[in-house]
Design an enzyme around this catalytic site. Structure first.
Site, short mmCIF file in Angstrom:
data_model
loop_
_atom_site.label_atom_id
_atom_site.label_comp_id
_atom_site.label_asym_id
_atom_site.label_seq_id
_atom_site.Cartn_x
_atom_site.Cartn_y
_atom_site.Cartn_z
N SER A 1 -95.93 -40.20 7.99
CA SER A 1 -95.39 -39.06 6.82
C SER A 1 -94.33 -39.57 6.37
CB SER A 1 -94.86 -38.16 7.89
OG SER A 1 -94.84 -36.97 7.15
N TYR B 1 -90.98 -32.61 14.21
CA TYR B 1 -92.64 -33.85 13.55
C TYR B 1 -90.89 -34.69 12.26
CZ TYR B 1 -96.72 -34.79 10.75
OH TYR B 1 -97.50 -35.83 10.47
#
Ligand code: ZN
Length: 656
Positions: free
Chosen positions: A540, A553
Site C-alpha cells: 500500500s 492497516y
C-alpha cells in the site's frame, strides 16, 4: 445407446445443410461416439454458382470445429467432381492432398476441409456420418476384431482393414466399397479406427449410426464386456509434495512448464491399481485419433527419466524406418498412471489436460471392454508412430507460434473474488497461467466458469483452510509457480485513541499473519517451479506515506512489506523472486462504494473526478493497472529483480 433425434427440434432446421448441422450436433453430444473435435460429417448438395452453372458440392466438417458445437460456417464446401477424380489417383502425398482440398473449396474464408474429406466424397450417399465410437473400438481392438465385426453385422457393413487416415485410406475405401457394398449396406467399419454410416437424409444416416453402435454395445453386453462395475480400490497415498515433484520432473523433461491434473476417482484409481495394468496400458492407444494427445503409452509410476529413455528408443527405432526425416517431440508423458494417486493428465493448459482426461477415460472404457472380450490388442508400434509423426502434424509443429508467457504455469491469488485480486486472475489468465483463486466470499467457487480457474472459498487467516486450498490446487493443476498475496481488509478510519485491541488484532491476522502462513506453506511448492517461483505482494502507498486514521492497516502493510524483504533474502537461493507493489487510490474495488468516494471527495473539498486523479500524473488508477503490473513482475522483464518495492499510484508527492 439411445438416439437423440427429435422431430420437433429437427423441424426447426430448414434446409439440408441446417439438418446436417443438427444431426452433427446430436453426434457431438455423446462422448462415447466422438470426443473433442473427433469424428466428421458431410452432405452432398447441388448448387448453382454465379455463372448459373450447377455444381455438386460436398459440405464436409472443417478442421478446428467440434461436432458438438458446429454451425453452418463450420462446413467447408468442396467440389465433388474433383474429389472423385483424386480418389482414382494411384498415389498422392498427404501434403499434396491437403493442398488439393484447400484449392477446390468454393467459398472464401471457409475452414480447411477434414483430412477424411475424400472418404466422404467416395461414399455414394447424400449424408455421411463418421464416429470413433467406443463400442466399435472395443470390438476391433481385439485379436479377432474382423471376425467379431462380421459376427455382429453380417454383411450389413463394408469392412476395411486398418490403414492410416489420409489419402491411402481414402483410395483403399474407394476400391473396397463398390466391391463389398450392396442394396442392404448401411455402414462401413474401419478396424482400429471407427465407423461410417450414410443415408439419403440426415435422419436416416444419424439413426443408422446409432443403430450400428447399439449393435456393437449389445454384443459387448452379451459377452459381459460392457458397463463393468468398478473394482475395489485402496486409498491413494500421494500427497501434494509428491505430485508437485512429479510435475516438476515432467516439466523438466518437456522443457516447459506443464499443468498436471490429478484424478483420483474410483474409476481411475481402480485402473491404475489393477494387477495387469502394465500389460493392458502399455500396448498403445485405441484409435489414431487419440495418439497426439495421449502419446503412445502412459507413464506407469513416477520415473520420468525411464519413461523418456523408452520414448527416445521408440523414436530412434521408428524414425530409422520412416521415409521422411522426423523432428522428435518432447519425451515427456501426457498420461500418468500411479497406484498412489490414480490418473495424472499433462497439458500446456488446464484445458489441454482436461481433454487428455476425457480421452483417457474413454481409452479405459475401451481397454477394459476389449480385455473382458478376450484381450486388448492395440495397433502395431509402427502404425502408431506413422500417425504421431505424420507429415501433416510435423508441418503444424513447425508453424506453432510462441506460447503465452505463463503457459503451463500455476498461479495462486488471494482475495480473488473482487477488485485487484479479480483483476490479477484476469491478467494471469491472459498470459496463459492456470489460477487457483481464493476468497472468503463463496461466490469465488462459481464466478470463474472455465477450466483454467479453480475457485475456492477459503479464509486465509485459518491455517487449515490454507492447507486444504493448496492440496486442492495441487491436485487440480500439479503445483505452484506464482503467488499473488492480495487479500486484505481495511476497516473504517479510526484514530489510535479509539482503536480497540480486537480490531488491531483482526487486521494483523488477515493482512499479516495469514500471509506468513501462506508463504510458509507455499514455499516447498514454489521451490519446485521450473522457472523459479515468483511472489508478488500487494502492499500500500500507506507503507511509504501513511496517513492519520489507518494505524492498523498501515502497520500491517508495513510489517508485510518487511516480511517480503526478509523472504526475498531467504528464498533467493531457491530461485524465488519476491517483489512488492504499493498501489494507491484504486477505487474500483469492494472497499470503495460510490457513496464512500463522494464522501471522501467532499471531505477534501474536491470533485469526485479530481479526487480520483489526485496524483502527480492526474490519472485514475484501476484494479487492472495494478494487476497488469503484478503479472509483469512475474514475467521475464523482472527476471533479475527481487526484494523491490514499486509504487502504482500515478505519482505521489510524499512518496517521490
Ligand atoms: Zn476417423
Amino acid at each position: 445407446m439411445r438416439g437423440l433425434w427429435n422431430s420437433d427440434e429437427a423441424a426447426r432446421h430448414s434446409g439440408e445443410l441446417a439438418l446436417r448441422v443438427y444431426s452433427s450436433q446430436l453426434l457431438g453430444r455423446d462422448p462415447s461416439l466422438v470426443l473433442h473435435g473427433g469424428g466428421n460429417t458431410s452432405v452432398k448438395l447441388r448448387e448453382v454458382n454465379v455463372l448459373g452453372e450447377a455444381l455438386d458440392i460436398l459440405y464436409v466438417k472443417g478442421s478446428g470445429w467440434d461436432l458438438a458445437t458446429i454451425r453452418e460456417p463450420g462446413f467447408a464446401p468442396v467440389r465433388l467432381d474433383h474429389l472423385l477424380k483424386l480418389a482414382t489417383l494411384e498415389s498422392l502425398s498427404d501434403p499434396q492432398m491437403v493442398s488439393e482440398l484447400a484449392t477446390h473449396v468454393v467459398r472464401a474464408g471457409a475452414p480447411a476441409p477434414s483430412v477424411e474429406t475424400i472418404l466422404h466424397a467416395i461414399l455414394p450417399y447424400p449424408y455421411v456420418d463418421h464416429t470413433h465410437a467406443d463400442a466399435l473400438l472395443a470390438v476391433t481392438g481385439t485379436a479377432d476384431g474382423a471376425r467379431r465385426v462380421r459376427e455382429i453385422y453380417g454383411d450389413d457393413v463394408v469392412l476395411i482393414p486398418y490403414v492410416m487416415p489420409g489419402f491411402d485410406l481414402a483410395r483403399l475405401c474407394a476400391r473396397e466399397f463398390p466391391r463389398q457394398a450392396h442394396a442392404g449396406t448401411v455402414g462401413m467399419v474401419l478396424l482400429n479406427h471407427g465407423i461410417f454410416s450414410f443415408g439419403s437424409s440426415a435422419q436416416e444416416s444419424y439413426q443408422r449410426m446409432i443403430a450400428l453402435v447399439a449393435r456393437a454395445q449389445a454384443y459387448l453386453e452379451t459377452n459381459r464386456a460392457w458397463n463393468l462395475p468398478p473394482a475395489a480400490v485402496t486409498v491413494p497415498t500421494a500427497g501434494r509434495q509428491d505430485i508437485a515433484r512429479l510435475r516438476r520432473d515432467i516439466s523438466a523433461c518437456a522443457g516447459y512448464p506443464v499443468v498436471f491434473a490429478i484424478h483420483g476417482d474410483a474409476k481411475f484409481l481402480a485402473f491404475a491399481q489393477r494387477a495387469d495394468v502394465a500389460q493392458i496400458s502399455q500396448q498403445g492407444p485405441v484409435t489414431p485419433d487419440h495418439v497426439l494427445r495421449t502419446k503412445r503409452v502412459p507413464m506407469l509410476g513416477r520415473d520420468v527419466g525411464a519413461y523418456a529413455a523408452a520414448y527416445r528408443d521408440y523414436f530412434a527405432r521408428q524414425a530409422a524406418r520412416a521415409r521422411q526425416p522426423k523432428i522428435m517431440l518432447d519425451a515427456a508423458p501426457r498420461v500418468v498412471l500411479d497406484a498412489g494417486f490414480g490418473l495424472g493428465c499433462v497439458g500446456r493448459s488446464a484445458r489441454e489436460a482436461a481433454i487428455v482426461r476425457d480421452i483417457y477415460s474413454h481409452t479405459i472404457d475401451v481397454i477394459l471392454a476389449a480385455t473382458a472380450l478376450g484381450g486388448y490388442r492395440a495397433l502395431p508400434e509402427q502404425d502408431i508412430f506413422d500417425v504421431e509423426y505424420w507429415d501433416l502434424e510435423q508441418a503444424k509443429l513447425q508453424k506453432t507460434g510462441a506460447p503465452r508467457p505463463f503457459a503451463g504455469e500455476v498461479a495462486l491469488v488471494t482475495g480473488a473474488a473482487s477488485g485487484i485480486g479479480k483483476a490479477c486472475v484476469a491478467s494471469l489468465l491472459a498470459r496463459g497461467a492456470a489460477v487457483i483463486a481464493l476468497d472468503i466470499n463463496p461466490d469465488v467457487a462459481t464466478s470463474f466458469q472455465q477450466p483454467e480457474v479453480l475457485g475456492l472459498c477459503c479464509d486465509v487467516s485459518v491455517a487449515g483452510d490454507v492447507s486444504r486450498a493448496l492440496e486442492s490446487g495441487v491436485r487440480a493443476f500439479g503445483g505452484l509457480d506464482l503467488l499473488v498475496l492480495n487479500a486484505g481488509i481495511f476497516p473504517g478510519g479510526k484514530r489510535v485513541a479509539e482503536l480497540s485491541d480486537q480490531e488491531w488484532r483482526r487486521v494483523m491476522q488477515v493482512n499479516l499473519d495469514a500471509n506468513l502462513t501462506l508463504l510458509r506453506e507455499a514455499h516447498p511448492l514454489l521451490k519446485l517451479a521450473l522457472r523459479g517461483g515468483r511472489v508478488v505482494i500487494i502492499g500500500s502507498k500507506n507503507v511509504p506515506a501513511p496517513g492519520p486514521g489507518a494505524a492498523a492497516y498501515s502497520a500491517s502493510k508495513a510489517a508485510l512489506t518487511q516480511l517480503a524483504r526478509v523472504v526475498a533474502l531467504e528464498w533467493g537461493a531457491d530461485g524465488i523472486r519476491v517483489n512488492t507493489l504499493h498501489p494507491n487510490a484504486v477505487f474500483d474495488t469492494g472497499v470503495w462504494s460510490d457513496e464512500v468516494v463522494v464522501q471522501r471527495a467532499r471531505h477534501y473539498g474536491l470533485s469526485v473526478a479530481d479526487y480520483k486523479t489526485n496524483n502527480v500524473l492526474k490519472v485514475e488508477i484501476c484494479s487492472r493497472d495494478v494487476a497488469e503490473l503484478a503479472a509483469e513482475m512475474c514475467g521475464s522483464l523482472f527476471d533479475k529483480t527481487t526484494g523491490a518495492q514499486l509504487p502504482v499510484d500515478g505519482g505521489n508527492e510524499r512518496v517521490i
